[in-house]
Enzyme design. Structure first.
Site, short mmCIF file in Angstrom:
data_model
loop_
_atom_site.label_atom_id
_atom_site.label_comp_id
_atom_site.label_asym_id
_atom_site.label_seq_id
_atom_site.Cartn_x
_atom_site.Cartn_y
_atom_site.Cartn_z
N ASP A 69 37.77 37.65 33.92
CA ASP A 69 37.29 37.90 35.13
C ASP A 69 36.35 36.78 35.41
OD1 ASP A 69 35.13 38.96 37.27
OD2 ASP A 69 36.77 40.69 37.13
N ILE A 70 36.17 36.37 36.69
CA ILE A 70 35.64 35.04 37.22
C ILE A 70 34.18 35.29 37.29
CG2 ILE A 70 37.55 33.72 38.24
CD1 ILE A 70 36.29 34.54 40.91
N HIS A 138 44.97 45.81 39.54
CA HIS A 138 44.03 45.33 38.19
C HIS A 138 43.34 46.25 37.43
CE1 HIS A 138 41.38 44.37 41.58
NE2 HIS A 138 40.56 44.10 40.70
N LEU A 139 43.26 46.17 36.28
CA LEU A 139 42.58 47.00 35.37
C LEU A 139 41.55 46.14 34.97
CD1 LEU A 139 42.11 49.58 33.57
CD2 LEU A 139 43.62 48.35 31.86
N HIS A 140 40.36 46.51 35.13
CA HIS A 140 39.09 46.06 34.47
C HIS A 140 38.93 46.27 33.12
CE1 HIS A 140 37.12 44.01 38.07
NE2 HIS A 140 37.89 44.94 38.67
#
Length: 175
Positions: A69-70, A138-140
């Site tokens: 993740d950015i 999207h899965l964190h």
């Protein structure tokens, strides 16, 4: 009332509107109706290898990609993303159960590959529209959750109106 709205009761939010849909809206595995790629979607471009500044992490699943993740909420913060464009968790139906299970498995695997094995201190889940920063499922995968600052504890609050765990999503899809 306020306790229910804020999700403070510790139970999954019964008002969460993720439901098992009867048919596909955006993408369904194995159908020609799916919109596999959206050139305006940054995650579609990442999955296609068209964003060279985003390093794809090793992923054993040919239908998914994984990357950092950015704006990480903790030391380990990864995103597991389907290569085919799916807007959000609200666009899923029973046909997507296997894919969601695979996303969770990939998330656990990437943590293990990065020497994180305390799965009691992991937050894995999906944002629910309109609280998605990118309109591509999207899965964190975030660990350790104990490192969360105040804002991250709010943004990634389990089974709230805006963030649901993979297990909660799977439960809803199976109904």
């Amino acid at each position: 009332m306020a306790e229910k709205q804020a999700g403070l009761a510790g139970e999954p939010n019964p008002d969460c509107t993720v439901t098992a849909k009867a048919g596909p809206e955006v993408s369904s595995p194995g159908t020609s109706e799916s919109r596999d790629y959206d050139s305006n979607c940054v995650f579609c471009r990442v999955a296609a290898g068209q964003e060279p500044e985003t390093e794809l992490l090793y992923c054993e699943n040919k239908d998914l990609v994984c990357f950092k993740d950015i704006k990480p909420a903790a030391l380990h913060h990864y995103l597991v993303v389907p290569k085919k464009h799916i807007g959000s968790c609200k666009d899923l139906n029973k046909d997507h159960i296997e894919m969601v299970e695979s996303m969770v498995t990939v998330g656990k695997t990437i943590l293990e590959r990065n020497n994180f094995t305390d799965f009691t201190d992991v937050r894995m889940g999906f944002h629910v529209p309109p609280f998605c920063s990118v309109s591509h499922l999207h899965l964190h995968v975030i660990a350790p959750a104990k490192e969360f600052g105040f804002l991250s504890r709010v943004v990634y609050r389990r089974d709230s109106y805006w963030f649901i765990t993979g297990d909660y999503l799977l439960e809803k899809l199976r109904k």
